[in-house]
Design a protein around this motif. Structure first.
Motif, PDB file in Angstrom:
ATOM      1  N   UNK A   9       0.877  -1.302  -0.132  1.00  0.00           N
ATOM      2  CA  UNK A   9      -0.113  -0.031   0.084  1.00  0.00           C
ATOM      3  C   UNK A   9       0.854   1.174   0.233  1.00  0.00           C
ATOM      4  N   UNK A  10       0.499   2.151  -0.768  1.00  0.00           N
ATOM      5  CA  UNK A  10       1.359   3.349  -0.851  1.00  0.00           C
ATOM      6  C   UNK A  10       1.134   4.460   0.210  1.00  0.00           C
ATOM      7  N   UNK A  11       0.289   3.955   1.044  1.00  0.00           N
ATOM      8  CA  UNK A  11      -0.073   4.803   2.471  1.00  0.00           C
ATOM      9  C   UNK A  11       1.216   4.538   3.312  1.00  0.00           C
ATOM     10  N   UNK A  12       2.062   3.569   3.092  1.00  0.00           N
ATOM     11  CA  UNK A  12       3.328   3.166   3.796  1.00  0.00           C
ATOM     12  C   UNK A  12       4.568   3.968   3.048  1.00  0.00           C
ATOM     13  N   UNK A  13       4.311   5.162   2.588  1.00  0.00           N
ATOM     14  CA  UNK A  13       5.465   5.783   1.699  1.00  0.00           C
ATOM     15  C   UNK A  13       6.922   5.775   2.372  1.00  0.00           C
ATOM     16  N   UNK A  14       6.825   6.109   3.767  1.00  0.00           N
ATOM     17  CA  UNK A  14       8.326   5.851   4.404  1.00  0.00           C
ATOM     18  C   UNK A  14       8.690   4.814   4.357  1.00  0.00           C
ATOM     19  N   UNK A  15       7.945   3.725   4.653  1.00  0.00           N
ATOM     20  CA  UNK A  15       8.451   2.459   4.461  1.00  0.00           C
ATOM     21  C   UNK A  15       8.895   2.020   3.259  1.00  0.00           C
ATOM     22  N   UNK A  16       8.244   2.303   2.131  1.00  0.00           N
ATOM     23  CA  UNK A  16       9.026   2.068   0.667  1.00  0.00           C
ATOM     24  C   UNK A  16      10.418   2.860   0.690  1.00  0.00           C
ATOM     25  N   UNK A  17      10.383   4.038   1.145  1.00  0.00           N
ATOM     26  CA  UNK A  17      11.850   4.713   1.109  1.00  0.00           C
ATOM     27  C   UNK A  17      12.670   3.842   1.918  1.00  0.00           C
ATOM     28  N   UNK A  18      12.393   3.551   2.981  1.00  0.00           N
ATOM     29  CA  UNK A  18      13.298   3.038   4.182  1.00  0.00           C
ATOM     30  C   UNK A  18      13.866   1.629   3.362  1.00  0.00           C
TER      31      UNK A  18
END
Length: 100
Positions: free
Chosen positions: A13-22
């Motif tokens: 889910x793109x609601x987890x933007x910071x997790x994607x970046x990390x």
């Protein structure tokens, strides 16, 4: 390690933007080529319905390029789009790994 890079496509889910970046950073520093999403619709990015269809299709093409997918499933959350991507990867014989 140099020259022998696994390609990993991030899904979730793109609601987890910071997790994607990390995770993109972490997996890159572990020596992988990481393919991620281009927009974060659930984190404020705005696009048309037509663009959403294109982005969903484009992400499947990113999965086609991967040696495996890595699912950002914070709190165990897997939405319908991510479930579809997992099913797609599995149907192509692409391994699936999970954050949680």
């Amino acid at each position: 390690m140099v020259g022998n890079y696994k390609v990993i496509t991030l899904c979730g889910s793109t609601k987890f933007k910071q997790d994607f970046i990390d995770w993109q950073k972490r997996l890159t520093l572990e020596g992988h080529i990481v393919i991620s999403v281009g927009c974060f619709g659930h984190s404020g990015d705005v696009f048309t319905d037509e663009q959403k269809i294109m982005l969903d299709d484009m992400h499947k093409r990113k999965i086609d390029m991967a040696d495996e997918i890595f699912v950002i499933n914070k709190g165990g959350y897997i939405g319908s789009s991510t479930k579809s991507e997992i099913e797609y990867a599995t149907s192509k014989g692409i391994p699936v790994n999970y954050m949680e």
